[in-house]
Design a protein around this motif. Structure first.
Motif, PDB file in Angstrom:
ATOM      1  N   LYS A 101     -14.278  -5.520  19.143  1.00 29.36           N
ATOM      2  CA  LYS A 101     -13.368  -5.498  17.998  1.00 29.36           C
ATOM      3  C   LYS A 101     -13.208  -4.082  17.474  1.00 29.36           C
ATOM      4  CE  LYS A 101     -12.699  -7.508  13.410  1.00 29.36           C
ATOM      5  NZ  LYS A 101     -13.264  -8.436  12.381  1.00 29.36           N
ATOM      6  N   ALA A 102     -14.327  -3.351  17.413  1.00 32.94           N
ATOM      7  CA  ALA A 102     -14.271  -1.966  16.931  1.00 32.94           C
ATOM      8  C   ALA A 102     -13.428  -1.101  17.866  1.00 32.94           C
ATOM      9  CB  ALA A 102     -15.679  -1.399  16.798  1.00 32.94           C
ATOM     10  N   SER A 107      -8.392   1.676  19.005  1.00 34.99           N
ATOM     11  CA  SER A 107      -7.207   1.931  19.820  1.00 34.99           C
ATOM     12  C   SER A 107      -5.926   1.785  19.003  1.00 34.99           C
ATOM     13  CB  SER A 107      -7.182   0.958  21.007  1.00 34.99           C
ATOM     14  OG  SER A 107      -5.996   1.088  21.749  1.00 34.99           O
ATOM     15  N   LEU A 108      -5.882   0.746  18.158  1.00 35.73           N
ATOM     16  CA  LEU A 108      -4.695   0.526  17.332  1.00 35.73           C
ATOM     17  C   LEU A 108      -4.509   1.672  16.336  1.00 35.73           C
ATOM     18  CD1 LEU A 108      -2.353  -1.200  16.324  1.00 35.73           C
ATOM     19  CD2 LEU A 108      -3.989  -2.431  14.868  1.00 35.73           C
ATOM     20  N   VAL A 109      -5.597   2.066  15.698  1.00 36.08           N
ATOM     21  CA  VAL A 109      -5.504   3.148  14.714  1.00 36.08           C
ATOM     22  C   VAL A 109      -5.035   4.441  15.385  1.00 36.08           C
ATOM     23  CG1 VAL A 109      -6.849   4.629  13.175  1.00 36.08           C
ATOM     24  CG2 VAL A 109      -7.191   2.151  13.140  1.00 36.08           C
ATOM     25  N   THR A 110      -5.535   4.682  16.600  1.00 37.60           N
ATOM     26  CA  THR A 110      -5.133   5.887  17.314  1.00 37.60           C
ATOM     27  C   THR A 110      -3.624   5.904  17.566  1.00 37.60           C
ATOM     28  OG1 THR A 110      -7.287   6.024  18.393  1.00 37.60           O
ATOM     29  CG2 THR A 110      -5.479   7.245  19.409  1.00 37.60           C
ATOM     30  N   ARG A 111      -3.063   4.770  17.907  1.00 36.70           N
ATOM     31  CA  ARG A 111      -1.617   4.708  18.153  1.00 36.70           C
ATOM     32  C   ARG A 111      -0.823   4.760  16.858  1.00 36.70           C
ATOM     33  NH1 ARG A 111      -1.150  -0.547  21.398  1.00 36.70           N
ATOM     34  NH2 ARG A 111      -3.224  -0.892  20.549  1.00 36.70           N
ATOM     35  N   LEU A 112      -1.390   4.226  15.781  1.00 37.47           N
ATOM     36  CA  LEU A 112      -0.687   4.277  14.501  1.00 37.47           C
ATOM     37  C   LEU A 112      -0.655   5.697  13.932  1.00 37.47           C
ATOM     38  CD1 LEU A 112      -1.889   1.016  12.705  1.00 37.47           C
ATOM     39  CD2 LEU A 112       0.339   1.478  13.744  1.00 37.47           C
ATOM     40  N   VAL A 145       4.333   0.178  19.455  1.00 34.95           N
ATOM     41  CA  VAL A 145       2.921  -0.128  19.194  1.00 34.95           C
ATOM     42  C   VAL A 145       2.748  -1.611  18.880  1.00 34.95           C
ATOM     43  CG1 VAL A 145       0.977   0.297  17.624  1.00 34.95           C
ATOM     44  CG2 VAL A 145       2.394   2.206  18.420  1.00 34.95           C
ATOM     45  N   LEU A 146       3.640  -2.165  18.066  1.00 37.37           N
ATOM     46  CA  LEU A 146       3.557  -3.586  17.738  1.00 37.37           C
ATOM     47  C   LEU A 146       3.745  -4.453  18.979  1.00 37.37           C
ATOM     48  CD1 LEU A 146       5.540  -3.783  14.354  1.00 37.37           C
ATOM     49  CD2 LEU A 146       3.059  -3.749  14.705  1.00 37.37           C
ATOM     50  N   ALA A 147       4.668  -4.072  19.847  1.00 36.91           N
ATOM     51  CA  ALA A 147       4.909  -4.836  21.071  1.00 36.91           C
ATOM     52  C   ALA A 147       3.677  -4.816  21.976  1.00 36.91           C
ATOM     53  CB  ALA A 147       6.128  -4.294  21.809  1.00 36.91           C
ATOM     54  N   GLU A 148       3.006  -3.664  22.023  1.00 39.21           N
ATOM     55  CA  GLU A 148       1.781  -3.566  22.820  1.00 39.21           C
ATOM     56  C   GLU A 148       0.682  -4.472  22.270  1.00 39.21           C
ATOM     57  OE1 GLU A 148       0.887   0.547  22.715  1.00 39.21           O
ATOM     58  OE2 GLU A 148       2.394   1.116  24.220  1.00 39.21           O
ATOM     59  N   GLU A 149       0.730  -4.753  20.987  1.00 38.97           N
ATOM     60  CA  GLU A 149      -0.230  -5.662  20.359  1.00 38.97           C
ATOM     61  C   GLU A 149       0.278  -7.101  20.338  1.00 38.97           C
ATOM     62  OE1 GLU A 149      -3.297  -4.954  19.377  1.00 38.97           O
ATOM     63  OE2 GLU A 149      -3.023  -2.897  20.105  1.00 38.97           O
TER      64      GLU A 149
END
Length: 208
Positions: A101-102, A107-112, A145-149
């Motif tokens: 989870k971390a 990874s998400l924060v890095t892309r944001l 980024v949203l699509a990747e998630e």
């Protein structure tokens, strides 16, 4: 010879009879003692055999009880080890889940941060500069980024039927669209992996 003498003479037949009677009595007495001895011996042997059989059965039961106790102790020990292993597995699984989870969050924060950098660059332009192209570029990056998630935007078209699970009706408004259908989208919504995480806020046509 006188009658007294004849009377005093022993009768051979009587003597034989008397002797036979005495011998029979002795034999009967002897036979009775021997029979009693045989019966007592048989009872004693039977009692001894019974005690031996009982002792053997008790010994067998004692061995079975010991074996059962050993088996129970073995099973209890195995159960304790299994419970300990399961607890350790749960701890490892929880720790691994937290780590994954971390990493996913990282990874998400890095892309944001890329999206934020684009916004900062757009604001760094001159006040009279047209920042729309930069904002559009940033929005495209953010949508990627949203699509990747696996996040999709809920943006219904006017005139579509209202879906209570995906649309939140804010108010009714005059519209050229059929009554009860969507008149306009006030705010887009989002769904992730077929689960609505935020419903789209819409107005509904009253048909007038």
């Amino acid at each position: 010879m006188s009658e007294e003498a004849d009377a005093g003479r022993d009768d051979p037949e009587d003597a034989t009879t008397a002797a036979g009677d005495a011998t029979g009595a002795d034999a009967a007495e002897s036979t009775g003692r021997d029979g009693d001895d045989v019966i007592e011996t048989a009872l004693a042997d039977e009692a001894a055999q019974y005690d031996d059989a009982l002792a053997a059965e008790v010994a067998a039961l004692e061995r079975e009880a010991v074996e059962s106790a050993d088996r129970i102790e073995e099973l209890e020990s195995s159960l304790r080890r299994t419970k300990a292993d399961f607890q350790n597995y749960k701890k490892r699984a929880k720790k691994r889940q937290e780590q994954e989870k971390a990493r996913a969050t990282e990874s998400l924060v890095t892309r944001l941060t890329e999206v934020r950098d684009n916004l900062v660059r757009a604001l760094d332009q001159d006040e009279d500069a047209d920042i729309r192209p930069g904002v559009e570029s940033t929005l495209e990056t953010f949508d990627r980024v949203l699509a990747e998630e696996n996040v999709e935007v809920i943006d219904p078209e006017p005139g579509q039927a209202v879906d209570p699970e995906r649309h939140e009706v804010m108010m009714r408004a005059d519209s050229e669209h059929p009554a009860g259908t969507i008149a306009s989208v006030y705010k887009q919504g989002y769904e992730m992996a077929d689960k609505v995480i935020e419903a789209a806020q819409v107005t509904v046509s009253d048909g007038e």
